[in-house]
Design a protein around this motif. Structure first.
Motif, PDB file in Angstrom:
ATOM      1  N   ILE A  60     -14.430  -7.475  -5.581  1.00 27.97           N
ATOM      2  CA  ILE A  60     -13.349  -8.111  -5.214  1.00 27.97           C
ATOM      3  C   ILE A  60     -11.928  -7.579  -5.988  1.00 27.97           C
ATOM      4  CG2 ILE A  60     -14.651 -10.302  -5.030  1.00 27.97           C
ATOM      5  CD1 ILE A  60     -13.329 -11.289  -7.765  1.00 27.97           C
ATOM      6  N   GLY A  61     -10.763  -8.035  -5.351  1.00 31.71           N
ATOM      7  CA  GLY A  61      -9.639  -7.309  -6.010  1.00 31.71           C
ATOM      8  C   GLY A  61      -8.521  -8.225  -5.347  1.00 31.71           C
ATOM      9  N   ALA A  62      -7.141  -7.885  -6.089  1.00 36.23           N
ATOM     10  CA  ALA A  62      -6.107  -8.339  -5.412  1.00 36.23           C
ATOM     11  C   ALA A  62      -4.607  -7.427  -5.774  1.00 36.23           C
ATOM     12  CB  ALA A  62      -5.655  -9.875  -5.983  1.00 36.23           C
ATOM     13  N   MET A  63      -3.715  -7.589  -5.039  1.00 34.70           N
ATOM     14  CA  MET A  63      -2.558  -7.050  -5.196  1.00 34.70           C
ATOM     15  C   MET A  63      -1.304  -7.999  -5.084  1.00 34.70           C
ATOM     16  SD  MET A  63      -3.122  -3.065  -3.890  1.00 34.70           S
ATOM     17  CE  MET A  63      -2.752  -3.473  -2.240  1.00 34.70           C
ATOM     18  N   LEU A  64      -0.316  -7.897  -5.804  1.00 34.44           N
ATOM     19  CA  LEU A  64       0.628  -8.888  -5.633  1.00 34.44           C
ATOM     20  C   LEU A  64       1.915  -7.982  -5.411  1.00 34.44           C
ATOM     21  CD1 LEU A  64       0.029 -11.272  -8.388  1.00 34.44           C
ATOM     22  CD2 LEU A  64      -0.449 -11.777  -5.781  1.00 34.44           C
ATOM     23  N   LEU A  65       3.009  -8.606  -4.635  1.00 34.95           N
ATOM     24  CA  LEU A  65       4.146  -8.021  -4.421  1.00 34.95           C
ATOM     25  C   LEU A  65       4.827  -8.087  -5.973  1.00 34.95           C
ATOM     26  CD1 LEU A  65       5.809  -9.863  -1.507  1.00 34.95           C
ATOM     27  CD2 LEU A  65       4.967  -7.611  -1.444  1.00 34.95           C
ATOM     28  N   ALA A  66       5.841  -7.149  -6.181  1.00 38.05           N
ATOM     29  CA  ALA A  66       6.561  -6.902  -7.561  1.00 38.05           C
ATOM     30  C   ALA A  66       7.153  -8.317  -7.986  1.00 38.05           C
ATOM     31  CB  ALA A  66       7.647  -5.695  -7.412  1.00 38.05           C
ATOM     32  N   SER A  67       7.757  -8.988  -6.662  1.00 38.18           N
ATOM     33  CA  SER A  67       8.492 -10.256  -7.299  1.00 38.18           C
ATOM     34  C   SER A  67       7.597 -11.349  -7.743  1.00 38.18           C
ATOM     35  CB  SER A  67       9.243 -10.556  -5.951  1.00 38.18           C
ATOM     36  OG  SER A  67       8.415 -10.819  -4.890  1.00 38.18           O
ATOM     37  N   ALA A  68       6.392 -11.180  -7.365  1.00 40.71           N
ATOM     38  CA  ALA A  68       5.232 -12.206  -7.798  1.00 40.71           C
ATOM     39  C   ALA A  68       4.476 -11.844  -9.068  1.00 40.71           C
ATOM     40  CB  ALA A  68       4.357 -12.519  -6.620  1.00 40.71           C
ATOM     41  N   ARG A  69       4.540 -10.710  -9.516  1.00 34.43           N
ATOM     42  CA  ARG A  69       3.968 -10.212 -10.722  1.00 34.43           C
ATOM     43  C   ARG A  69       4.734 -10.991 -11.833  1.00 34.43           C
ATOM     44  NH1 ARG A  69       4.597  -4.355  -8.865  1.00 34.43           N
ATOM     45  NH2 ARG A  69       3.241  -4.357  -6.974  1.00 34.43           N
ATOM     46  N   TYR A 123       0.910  -1.300  -0.026  1.00 36.81           N
ATOM     47  CA  TYR A 123      -0.005  -0.043   0.116  1.00 36.81           C
ATOM     48  C   TYR A 123       0.858   1.229  -0.054  1.00 36.81           C
ATOM     49  CZ  TYR A 123      -4.340  -2.261   0.342  1.00 36.81           C
ATOM     50  OH  TYR A 123      -5.559  -3.105   0.175  1.00 36.81           O
ATOM     51  N   THR A 124       2.129   1.221   0.305  1.00 39.06           N
ATOM     52  CA  THR A 124       2.845   2.420   0.362  1.00 39.06           C
ATOM     53  C   THR A 124       3.835   2.615  -0.843  1.00 39.06           C
ATOM     54  OG1 THR A 124       4.572   1.311   1.383  1.00 39.06           O
ATOM     55  CG2 THR A 124       3.016   2.606   2.824  1.00 39.06           C
ATOM     56  N   ASP A 125       3.834   1.521  -1.837  1.00 42.70           N
ATOM     57  CA  ASP A 125       4.737   1.489  -3.088  1.00 42.70           C
ATOM     58  C   ASP A 125       3.954   1.976  -4.220  1.00 42.70           C
ATOM     59  OD1 ASP A 125       6.852   0.034  -4.629  1.00 42.70           O
ATOM     60  OD2 ASP A 125       5.365  -0.868  -5.737  1.00 42.70           O
ATOM     61  N   ALA A 126       4.685   3.019  -4.805  1.00 44.69           N
ATOM     62  CA  ALA A 126       4.015   3.602  -5.717  1.00 44.69           C
ATOM     63  C   ALA A 126       3.742   2.869  -7.247  1.00 44.69           C
ATOM     64  CB  ALA A 126       4.991   5.024  -6.312  1.00 44.69           C
ATOM     65  N   GLU A 127       4.486   1.915  -7.247  1.00 47.67           N
ATOM     66  CA  GLU A 127       4.456   1.128  -8.627  1.00 47.67           C
ATOM     67  C   GLU A 127       2.941   0.347  -8.306  1.00 47.67           C
ATOM     68  OE1 GLU A 127       6.662  -2.559 -10.988  1.00 47.67           O
ATOM     69  OE2 GLU A 127       7.861  -1.333  -9.783  1.00 47.67           O
ATOM     70  N   THR A 128       3.005  -0.404  -7.233  1.00 48.81           N
ATOM     71  CA  THR A 128       1.766  -1.068  -6.783  1.00 48.81           C
ATOM     72  C   THR A 128       0.719  -0.319  -6.879  1.00 48.81           C
ATOM     73  OG1 THR A 128       3.059  -2.679  -5.649  1.00 48.81           O
ATOM     74  CG2 THR A 128       0.921  -2.742  -5.198  1.00 48.81           C
ATOM     75  N   MET A 129       0.802   1.082  -6.579  1.00 48.83           N
ATOM     76  CA  MET A 129      -0.555   1.726  -6.444  1.00 48.83           C
ATOM     77  C   MET A 129      -0.738   2.349  -7.660  1.00 48.83           C
ATOM     78  SD  MET A 129      -1.437   0.486  -3.461  1.00 48.83           S
ATOM     79  CE  MET A 129      -2.934   1.931  -3.263  1.00 48.83           C
ATOM     80  N   ALA A 130       0.219   2.383  -8.743  1.00 52.00           N
ATOM     81  CA  ALA A 130      -0.085   3.441  -9.706  1.00 52.00           C
ATOM     82  C   ALA A 130      -1.592   3.341 -10.379  1.00 52.00           C
ATOM     83  CB  ALA A 130       0.938   2.963 -10.762  1.00 52.00           C
ATOM     84  N   TYR A 131      -2.333   2.096 -10.459  1.00 50.25           N
ATOM     85  CA  TYR A 131      -3.426   2.272 -11.121  1.00 50.25           C
ATOM     86  C   TYR A 131      -4.719   2.364 -10.138  1.00 50.25           C
ATOM     87  CZ  TYR A 131      -0.852   1.270 -15.339  1.00 50.25           C
ATOM     88  OH  TYR A 131      -0.174   1.149 -16.399  1.00 50.25           O
ATOM     89  N   ILE A 132      -4.350   2.299  -8.931  1.00 48.69           N
ATOM     90  CA  ILE A 132      -5.450   2.073  -7.813  1.00 48.69           C
ATOM     91  C   ILE A 132      -5.681   3.816  -7.206  1.00 48.69           C
ATOM     92  CG2 ILE A 132      -6.023   1.038  -5.612  1.00 48.69           C
ATOM     93  CD1 ILE A 132      -4.161  -1.225  -6.619  1.00 48.69           C
ATOM     94  N   CYS A 133      -4.744   4.200  -6.503  1.00 48.84           N
ATOM     95  CA  CYS A 133      -4.848   5.521  -5.847  1.00 48.84           C
ATOM     96  C   CYS A 133      -3.383   5.728  -5.297  1.00 48.84           C
ATOM     97  CB  CYS A 133      -5.748   5.439  -4.525  1.00 48.84           C
ATOM     98  SG  CYS A 133      -5.216   4.550  -3.465  1.00 48.84           S
ATOM     99  N   PRO A 134      -3.414   7.100  -4.882  1.00 48.92           N
ATOM    100  CA  PRO A 134      -2.064   7.560  -4.567  1.00 48.92           C
ATOM    101  C   PRO A 134      -1.425   6.546  -3.486  1.00 48.92           C
ATOM    102  CG  PRO A 134      -3.348   9.612  -4.694  1.00 48.92           C
ATOM    103  CD  PRO A 134      -4.289   8.248  -4.719  1.00 48.92           C
ATOM    104  N   PRO A 135      -0.108   6.193  -3.336  1.00 47.00           N
ATOM    105  CA  PRO A 135       0.374   5.402  -2.183  1.00 47.00           C
ATOM    106  C   PRO A 135       0.000   5.988  -0.827  1.00 47.00           C
ATOM    107  CG  PRO A 135       2.096   5.893  -3.754  1.00 47.00           C
ATOM    108  CD  PRO A 135       0.855   6.688  -3.930  1.00 47.00           C
ATOM    109  N   LEU A 136      -0.263   5.040   0.060  1.00 45.60           N
ATOM    110  CA  LEU A 136      -0.383   5.744   1.463  1.00 45.60           C
ATOM    111  C   LEU A 136       0.791   5.914   2.198  1.00 45.60           C
ATOM    112  CD1 LEU A 136      -3.248   2.799   2.632  1.00 45.60           C
ATOM    113  CD2 LEU A 136      -3.505   5.155   1.529  1.00 45.60           C
TER     114      LEU A 136
END
Length: 183
Positions: free
Chosen positions: A97-106, A33-46
């Motif tokens: 529903i939804g899911a988010m994965l660590l960069a290493s698992a994408r 939730y704090t990673d800018a890449e992960t949150m790029a299409y969701i919302c600003p990182p927390l």
């Protein structure tokens, strides 16, 4: 459960499992939730503080209210992401529903397994008939995932909660059971 019909590995080859969040998942959850890449299409990182607060709230929420799960790689036992659902709309019988994965698992096809597992669990656990997702139009990978899961494009009049600038996709219990039932 036969999942192979939508390009999902058969049950014997599913590499992930869902388990309830636990205290040991805090660093992984907050990292997502704090990673800018992960949150790029969701919302600003927390902020770290916001993410930690949200994590503790997720731990306290009942599964029926907001089911949040760790996505665990079976081979290693390591949590590789989070997924689940938001508060179900019981009047309209649907849930996001939804899911988010660590960069290493994408880019390893874990996401299709995770979203399929979350959809199956939501439909089996909650008094709903439809699961839906929403995603930013620039998130091409999310669109491909929805295609592979057989999710329909917007048009289900019962679902009116998706943000107008986002793409909404959905699947009904009857279609999901038919496409993903045992044979």
């Amino acid at each position: 459960m036969k999942l192979a019909g939508h390009g999902i590995p058969s049950r014997e080859r599913i590499r992930i499992e869902l388990r309830p969040l636990c205290a040991a998942d805090e660093a992984m959850y907050c990292g997502l939730y704090t990673d800018a890449e992960t949150m790029a299409y969701i919302c600003p990182p927390l902020s770290s503080q916001q993410a930690a607060c949200n994590f503790h709230a997720a731990l306290q929420a009942s599964v029926a209210d907001a089911g949040m799960f760790a996505i665990v790689e079976k081979a290693t036992g390591s949590a590789i992401g989070v997924g689940g659902w938001q508060r179900p709309d019981l009047q309209r019988c649907h849930v996001e529903i939804g899911a988010m994965l660590l960069a290493s698992a994408r880019n390893q096809r874990y996401s299709i397994e995770a979203v399929a597992a979350i959809a199956t669990l939501a439909l089996a656990t909650l008094p709903i008939d439809t699961v839906w997702v929403q995603y930013h139009p620039a998130n091409v990978a999310a669109g491909r995932l929805c295609d592979r899961l057989g999710m329909r494009m917007s048009g289900n009049g019962a679902i009116k909660t998706a943000a107008p600038a986002l793409i909404m996709r959905w699947v009904e219990r009857s279609t999901w059971q038919c496409a993903n039932s045992s044979s």
